[in-house]
Scaffold this motif. Structure first.
Motif, short mmCIF file in Angstrom:
data_model
loop_
_atom_site.label_atom_id
_atom_site.label_comp_id
_atom_site.label_asym_id
_atom_site.label_seq_id
_atom_site.Cartn_x
_atom_site.Cartn_y
_atom_site.Cartn_z
N ASP A 11 -0.23 -0.35 12.81
CA ASP A 11 -1.33 -1.08 12.71
C ASP A 11 -1.30 -2.64 12.55
OD1 ASP A 11 -3.94 -2.26 11.16
OD2 ASP A 11 -4.43 0.10 11.07
N ASP A 12 -1.99 -3.07 13.15
CA ASP A 12 -1.53 -4.79 13.09
C ASP A 12 -2.19 -5.41 11.81
OD1 ASP A 12 -4.50 -4.17 13.81
OD2 ASP A 12 -4.67 -6.04 14.70
N GLU A 13 -2.67 -4.78 10.87
CA GLU A 13 -2.92 -5.36 9.71
C GLU A 13 -1.97 -4.66 8.69
OE1 GLU A 13 -6.78 -5.04 8.22
OE2 GLU A 13 -7.70 -4.99 10.05
N ALA A 14 -0.97 -5.70 8.15
CA ALA A 14 0.00 -5.10 7.17
C ALA A 14 -0.35 -4.79 5.97
CB ALA A 14 0.77 -6.52 6.82
N LEU A 15 -1.68 -5.19 5.48
CA LEU A 15 -2.19 -4.49 4.50
C LEU A 15 -2.67 -3.15 4.30
CD1 LEU A 15 -2.71 -5.15 1.40
CD2 LEU A 15 -5.07 -5.92 2.15
N VAL A 16 -3.07 -2.77 5.53
CA VAL A 16 -3.63 -1.52 5.96
C VAL A 16 -2.32 -0.49 5.83
CG1 VAL A 16 -4.41 0.22 7.59
CG2 VAL A 16 -5.76 -2.18 7.03
N ARG A 17 -1.04 -1.07 6.53
CA ARG A 17 0.15 -0.48 6.99
C ARG A 17 0.61 -0.09 5.44
NH1 ARG A 17 1.60 -4.19 10.62
NH2 ARG A 17 3.27 -4.65 9.03
N ALA A 18 0.56 -1.02 4.37
CA ALA A 18 1.21 -0.67 3.20
C ALA A 18 0.07 0.19 2.49
CB ALA A 18 0.95 -2.04 2.47
N GLY A 19 -1.24 0.34 2.69
CA GLY A 19 -2.09 1.23 1.82
C GLY A 19 -1.46 2.72 2.41
N VAL A 20 -1.66 2.83 3.87
CA VAL A 20 -1.07 4.33 4.59
C VAL A 20 0.14 4.73 4.14
CG1 VAL A 20 -0.81 5.34 6.52
CG2 VAL A 20 -2.74 3.84 6.20
N ARG A 21 1.31 3.60 4.07
CA ARG A 21 2.35 4.09 3.65
C ARG A 21 2.34 4.67 2.09
NH1 ARG A 21 4.77 -0.42 4.65
NH2 ARG A 21 4.64 -1.36 2.55
N ALA A 22 1.87 3.87 1.08
CA ALA A 22 1.94 4.30 -0.23
C ALA A 22 1.35 5.60 -0.23
CB ALA A 22 1.04 3.26 -0.93
N ILE A 23 0.15 6.05 0.49
CA ILE A 23 -0.33 7.33 0.32
C ILE A 23 0.48 8.45 0.96
CG2 ILE A 23 -2.25 8.92 1.36
CD1 ILE A 23 -4.00 6.32 1.44
N LEU A 24 1.10 8.20 2.09
CA LEU A 24 2.04 9.10 2.55
C LEU A 24 3.32 9.30 1.53
CD1 LEU A 24 1.97 8.11 6.07
CD2 LEU A 24 0.83 9.89 5.24
N ALA A 25 3.78 8.38 0.86
CA ALA A 25 5.03 8.45 0.01
C ALA A 25 4.68 9.52 -1.15
CB ALA A 25 5.27 6.95 -0.61
N THR A 26 3.51 9.57 -1.40
CA THR A 26 3.03 10.53 -2.52
C THR A 26 3.41 12.00 -2.24
OG1 THR A 26 0.78 10.98 -1.83
CG2 THR A 26 1.08 9.11 -3.41
N ASP A 27 3.73 12.12 -1.00
CA ASP A 27 4.20 13.62 -0.56
C ASP A 27 5.56 13.51 -0.18
OD1 ASP A 27 4.86 15.93 1.00
OD2 ASP A 27 2.84 16.11 1.57
N PRO A 28 6.39 14.07 -0.84
CA PRO A 28 7.90 14.10 -0.56
C PRO A 28 8.35 14.66 0.68
CG PRO A 28 7.52 15.88 -2.36
CD PRO A 28 6.08 15.07 -1.89
#
Length: 218
Positions: A11-28
């Motif tokens: 995604d070209d928006e760093a903030l969006v990437r950070a949000g998606v990454r944080a959500i995915l990180a909740t699943d080990p």
């Protein structure tokens, strides 16, 4: 595929990437192995990391998500592609559906859909955010007119094939369908080959839409 689902996020928006990454990180069981800020970089990183799933924003510089998805399908057929979209990008969604993307997710959707979608496509399934599914159906024709057509198309399937198709529409992978119906994965694949041939659909997403229209998803 290993037990851990390896994901490329673009995604070209760093903030969006950070949000998606944080959500995915909740699943080990999910690991983001690479991030890209444009479609061209996404393809380069995918070739280097060979992820199980590529989450691609539809609108990106150099290559948009559709072009990147097409290139990944050509180079890395084992990588499932999921398009991240927002309302107002209807034309892109329809084009992506025709191109055979494995899933569609809304950036503004329920975070649980993101994890469910990644898991579904990593397992060989298809996943559409329910709101995206409804919108696609609206765009491809009024559902009230399409329901009898979809029911007629699926009427010739066996009861078991209809069960399998309904579970495809619900976003289940082959393994999940096999467990639900007490079948082997090989048997499920056989049913899907027959279903796709008889319904003249090319991929799971189109089959899922048809299942939804025919009222097979419950």
């Amino acid at each position: 595929m290993s037990d851990t689902i390896r994901v490329l996020l673009a995604d070209d928006e760093a903030l969006v990437r950070a949000g998606v990454r944080a959500i995915l990180a909740t699943d080990p069981g999910i690991e983001v192995v690479a991030e890209a800020g444009d479609g061209g970089q996404a393809v380069e990183l995918a070739r280097a990391h060979r992820p199980d799933v590529a989450l691609l924003d539809i609108r990106m510089p150099r290559l948009d998500g559709l072009a990147a998805a097409a290139e990944l399908r050509r180079l890395l057929p084992g990588t499932a592609t999921v398009l991240l979209t927002t309302f107002g990008e209807d034309e892109y969604v329809v084009r992506a559906l025709g191109a055979g993307a494995a899933g569609f997710l809304l950036k503004s959707g329920d975070p649980r859909e993101l994890i469910a979608g990644v898991r579904a496509v990593a397992g060989g399934g298809a996943y559409l955010s329910p709101r995206v599914a409804r919108r696609v159906i609206e765009l491809t024709g009024e559902r009230i007119a399409r329901v009898p057509v979809a029911r007629d198309r699926t009427a010739g399937l066996t009861e078991r094939e209809r069960e399998v198709l309904g579970l495809v529409g619900a976003g289940l992978s082959n393994a999940e369908i096999a467990r639900r119906l007490f079948l082997t994965e090989g048997t499920v694949k056989g049913y899907l080959t027959s279903i796709f041939t008889r319904l003249e659909v090319r991929n799971r997403v189109k089959a899922a839409i048809l299942a939804y229209e025919a009222g097979l998803t419950g």
